[in-house]
Structure formats: structure tokens, C-alpha cells
Design a protein around this motif. Structure first.
Motif, PDB file in Angstrom:
ATOM      1  N   ILE A 118       0.855  -1.177   0.000  1.00 50.61           N
ATOM      2  CA  ILE A 118       0.000   0.000   0.000  1.00 50.61           C
ATOM      3  C   ILE A 118       0.900   1.238   0.000  1.00 50.61           C
ATOM      4  O   ILE A 118       1.573   1.531   0.980  1.00 50.61           O
ATOM      5  N   GLU A 119       0.929   1.914  -1.140  1.00 47.16           N
ATOM      6  CA  GLU A 119       1.686   3.162  -1.232  1.00 47.16           C
ATOM      7  C   GLU A 119       0.708   4.323  -1.229  1.00 47.16           C
ATOM      8  O   GLU A 119      -0.233   4.367  -2.026  1.00 47.16           O
ATOM      9  N   ARG A 120       0.933   5.250  -0.331  1.00 46.75           N
ATOM     10  CA  ARG A 120       0.090   6.434  -0.236  1.00 46.75           C
ATOM     11  C   ARG A 120       0.965   7.666  -0.429  1.00 46.75           C
ATOM     12  O   ARG A 120       2.112   7.701   0.028  1.00 46.75           O
ATOM     13  N   GLU A 121       0.429   8.646  -1.092  1.00 48.05           N
ATOM     14  CA  GLU A 121       1.205   9.855  -1.369  1.00 48.05           C
ATOM     15  C   GLU A 121       1.610  10.541  -0.067  1.00 48.05           C
ATOM     16  O   GLU A 121       0.790  10.765   0.820  1.00 48.05           O
ATOM     17  N   ASN A 122       2.912  10.791   0.039  1.00 45.07           N
ATOM     18  CA  ASN A 122       3.471  11.499   1.200  1.00 45.07           C
ATOM     19  C   ASN A 122       3.192  10.794   2.527  1.00 45.07           C
ATOM     20  O   ASN A 122       3.048  11.442   3.571  1.00 45.07           O
ATOM     21  N   ALA A 123       3.113   9.473   2.503  1.00 44.40           N
ATOM     22  CA  ALA A 123       2.870   8.715   3.731  1.00 44.40           C
ATOM     23  C   ALA A 123       3.835   7.531   3.800  1.00 44.40           C
ATOM     24  O   ALA A 123       3.977   6.782   2.826  1.00 44.40           O
ATOM     25  N   PHE A 124       4.481   7.379   4.937  1.00 46.52           N
ATOM     26  CA  PHE A 124       5.443   6.298   5.151  1.00 46.52           C
ATOM     27  C   PHE A 124       5.327   5.790   6.580  1.00 46.52           C
ATOM     28  O   PHE A 124       4.921   6.522   7.474  1.00 46.52           O
ATOM     29  N   PHE A 125       5.707   4.538   6.790  1.00 40.03           N
ATOM     30  CA  PHE A 125       6.025   4.073   8.136  1.00 40.03           C
ATOM     31  C   PHE A 125       7.552   3.982   8.194  1.00 40.03           C
ATOM     32  O   PHE A 125       8.229   4.144   7.173  1.00 40.03           O
ATOM     33  N   CYS A 126       8.116   3.744   9.361  1.00 45.38           N
ATOM     34  CA  CYS A 126       9.555   3.948   9.553  1.00 45.38           C
ATOM     35  C   CYS A 126      10.433   3.152   8.595  1.00 45.38           C
ATOM     36  O   CYS A 126      11.326   3.707   7.930  1.00 45.38           O
ATOM     37  N   SER A 127      10.226   1.853   8.495  1.00 43.21           N
ATOM     38  CA  SER A 127      11.085   1.027   7.646  1.00 43.21           C
ATOM     39  C   SER A 127      10.824   1.273   6.162  1.00 43.21           C
ATOM     40  O   SER A 127      11.739   1.145   5.335  1.00 43.21           O
ATOM     41  N   GLN A 128       9.606   1.651   5.813  1.00 40.60           N
ATOM     42  CA  GLN A 128       9.308   2.022   4.424  1.00 40.60           C
ATOM     43  C   GLN A 128      10.100   3.277   4.044  1.00 40.60           C
ATOM     44  O   GLN A 128      10.672   3.362   2.948  1.00 40.60           O
ATOM     45  N   PHE A 129      10.149   4.231   4.954  1.00 40.80           N
ATOM     46  CA  PHE A 129      10.906   5.462   4.725  1.00 40.80           C
ATOM     47  C   PHE A 129      12.395   5.167   4.536  1.00 40.80           C
ATOM     48  O   PHE A 129      13.016   5.627   3.574  1.00 40.80           O
ATOM     49  N   VAL A 130      12.982   4.392   5.440  1.00 38.22           N
ATOM     50  CA  VAL A 130      14.415   4.087   5.341  1.00 38.22           C
ATOM     51  C   VAL A 130      14.710   3.316   4.062  1.00 38.22           C
ATOM     52  O   VAL A 130      15.683   3.597   3.355  1.00 38.22           O
ATOM     53  N   ALA A 131      13.858   2.345   3.723  1.00 37.33           N
ATOM     54  CA  ALA A 131      14.048   1.571   2.489  1.00 37.33           C
ATOM     55  C   ALA A 131      13.942   2.462   1.255  1.00 37.33           C
ATOM     56  O   ALA A 131      14.663   2.253   0.262  1.00 37.33           O
ATOM     57  N   THR A 132      13.067   3.450   1.303  1.00 32.32           N
ATOM     58  CA  THR A 132      12.911   4.387   0.183  1.00 32.32           C
ATOM     59  C   THR A 132      14.174   5.229   0.009  1.00 32.32           C
ATOM     60  O   THR A 132      14.651   5.428  -1.114  1.00 32.32           O
ATOM     61  N   ILE A 133      14.738   5.707   1.106  1.00 31.58           N
ATOM     62  CA  ILE A 133      15.975   6.483   1.030  1.00 31.58           C
ATOM     63  C   ILE A 133      17.118   5.608   0.528  1.00 31.58           C
ATOM     64  O   ILE A 133      17.958   6.043  -0.278  1.00 31.58           O
ATOM     65  N   MET A 134      17.136   4.354   0.942  1.00 31.91           N
ATOM     66  CA  MET A 134      18.212   3.436   0.536  1.00 31.91           C
ATOM     67  C   MET A 134      18.152   3.099  -0.956  1.00 31.91           C
ATOM     68  O   MET A 134      19.133   2.618  -1.527  1.00 31.91           O
ATOM     69  N   LYS A 135      17.016   3.353  -1.591  1.00 27.32           N
ATOM     70  CA  LYS A 135      16.915   3.120  -3.035  1.00 27.32           C
ATOM     71  C   LYS A 135      17.862   4.014  -3.826  1.00 27.32           C
ATOM     72  O   LYS A 135      18.165   3.729  -4.987  1.00 27.32           O
ATOM     73  N   GLU A 136      18.348   5.082  -3.202  1.00 30.77           N
ATOM     74  CA  GLU A 136      19.308   5.964  -3.864  1.00 30.77           C
ATOM     75  C   GLU A 136      20.651   5.271  -4.074  1.00 30.77           C
ATOM     76  O   GLU A 136      21.479   5.734  -4.851  1.00 30.77           O
ATOM     77  N   CYS A 137      20.863   4.160  -3.360  1.00 33.97           N
ATOM     78  CA  CYS A 137      22.108   3.398  -3.491  1.00 33.97           C
ATOM     79  C   CYS A 137      21.784   1.989  -3.990  1.00 33.97           C
ATOM     80  O   CYS A 137      21.409   1.121  -3.193  1.00 33.97           O
ATOM     81  N   PRO A 138      21.889   1.730  -5.292  1.00 34.66           N
ATOM     82  CA  PRO A 138      21.499   0.429  -5.860  1.00 34.66           C
ATOM     83  C   PRO A 138      22.189  -0.771  -5.200  1.00 34.66           C
ATOM     84  O   PRO A 138      21.578  -1.831  -5.059  1.00 34.66           O
ATOM     85  N   SER A 139      23.424  -0.603  -4.756  1.00 35.29           N
ATOM     86  CA  SER A 139      24.155  -1.728  -4.169  1.00 35.29           C
ATOM     87  C   SER A 139      23.715  -2.036  -2.739  1.00 35.29           C
ATOM     88  O   SER A 139      24.057  -3.078  -2.187  1.00 35.29           O
ATOM     89  N   SER A 140      22.943  -1.136  -2.138  1.00 35.55           N
ATOM     90  CA  SER A 140      22.542  -1.316  -0.746  1.00 35.55           C
ATOM     91  C   SER A 140      21.037  -1.376  -0.536  1.00 35.55           C
ATOM     92  O   SER A 140      20.584  -1.565   0.585  1.00 35.55           O
TER      93      SER A 140
END
Length: 198
Positions: A118-140
């Protein structure tokens, strides 16, 4: 040259944390990301006020205040390139500047139990947020989609190195080179033991 980021998994002992733990069967059920080992720049999605569990969103966290004062944790280090580090910080700072637009994705968190994204605009839970930021690094980045990411998934990520596990205040005190705060409850126990001895 490269930079380092830090993934912090923690357990604050709140009723909400305990409820999540009953489902995950894991001890550490909150995820944060930091850009320095002293955790001066530490971010997540969670309570905006320690006294109100229903008012959640984007937060810059202080690991020595509020619910974190008695938290246990595991801290992982990840090496990233300078460009990835800059992109991650830029993304978070953009969110911080518009933090009033963001809310806690409680619905998405509930749907993890039945493995539905479930993806909602401008809404995250903690691990979803961290995983989203980590997408900036393909190797991680995680092998699982951010809306299904849980804190324990970071423990399985080979690019992350466990640097510390234990009491969060012990870690912060050692890195910031300050004495651990002597909590009032600790003083009361000490005073009570002296009174009994006398």
C-alpha cells in the motif's frame, strides 16, 4: 572517497512497539537513518510527540530524549559514494522542509500482515521510509519493495555492517564522549537501597 550512513534499529518499549513485535516476533521494530556515527542527524517516521502515538509523520529524532532514553538498538554502518550520500541527504532535507505534508502510513503498515503493498502519497512508516531512502544506493537497497520492508530486513542486508548492539544511550555517550545521564529512577533506586541499608 566515500561516506558512511547508519541504519538504527531500535526498541523503545512502547505499547505500539510491543504490538508490532507480537506480529514480527522480532525485538527491534523501529528503523531510522543517520548521516553521522554520533546520530546528530537521525531521521525516521514516527511520533511527532512522545505523548501522542496517533500524531505521526516525518521526524528528526533525538536519540537522547523522550522514548529513546531507555531504548535498546542495533546500529549498522553502510559505505556509500559521495554522490549517493548527497542524493540521500538532499531527499531527506526536501522532506524536512515540507514535513507538514507528510503523515504516518498506518494503513500500509497494517497491510504488511497480508503481504499487500500500500503506497500512499506522502505517507510512510519507519522502515518504508528508510528503504525508500536506501533506493538511492542500488548496491545497498533491499530486495523487497519499500511498502513491504520491515526493520529486520535490514539485518539481512549484506552491505550493512553491524557496529553496535545494546543500550542506545551507551552507544551515543561513547560516540559523543559524554557521560550517560543519571536518570531520576536510577537515583530513587540508589536512595532506596541506602535507606534500607541504614
Amino acid at each position: 572517497m566515500g561516506k558512511k550512513i547508519y541504519i538504527i534499529l531500535s526498541n523503545t518499549g512502547t505499547l505500539f512497539s510491543k504490538a508490532i513485535g507480537m506480529y514480527t516476533k522480532k525485538e527491534l521494530n523501529h528503523a531510522s537513518i543517520a548521516f553521522d556515527e554520533e546520530l546528530m542527524e537521525m531521521y525516521s517516521f514516527g511520533r511527532k510527540s512522545s505523548h501522542n502515538p496517533f500524531n505521526g509523520g516525518f521526524v528528526k529524532e533525538n536519540p537522547v530524549e523522550g522514548l529513546f532514553q531507555r531504548a535498546t538498538c542495533a546500529i549498522y554502518e553502510c559505505e556509500v559514494t559521495d554522490s549517493v550520500y548527497i542524493r540521500m541527504k538532499r531527499k531527506i532535507h526536501q522532506m524536512e522542509q515540507q514535513k507538514q505534508l507528510y503523515k504516518y502510513n498506518l494503513i500500509g503498515l497494517l497491510f504488511i500482515a497480508i503481504n499487500i503493498e500500500i503506497e500512499r502519497e506522502n505517507a510512510f512508516f519507519c522502515s518504508q521510509f528508510v528503504a525508500t531512502i536506501m533506493k538511492e544506493c542500488p548496491s545497498s537497497q533491499l530486495q523487497i519493495a519499500p511498502p513491504l520492508a520491515q526493520p529486520h530486513h535490514f539485518e539481512q542486508q549484506s552491505s550493512l555492517t553491524l557496529k553496535f548492539k545494546g543500550n542506545l544511550q551507551t552507544y551515543v555517550s561513547s560516540k559523543r564522549k559524554v557521560e550517560q545521564p543519571f536518570h531520576v529512577s536510577s537515583w530513587r533506586k540508589y536512595a532506596f537501597s541506602i535507606a534500607n541499608y541504614m
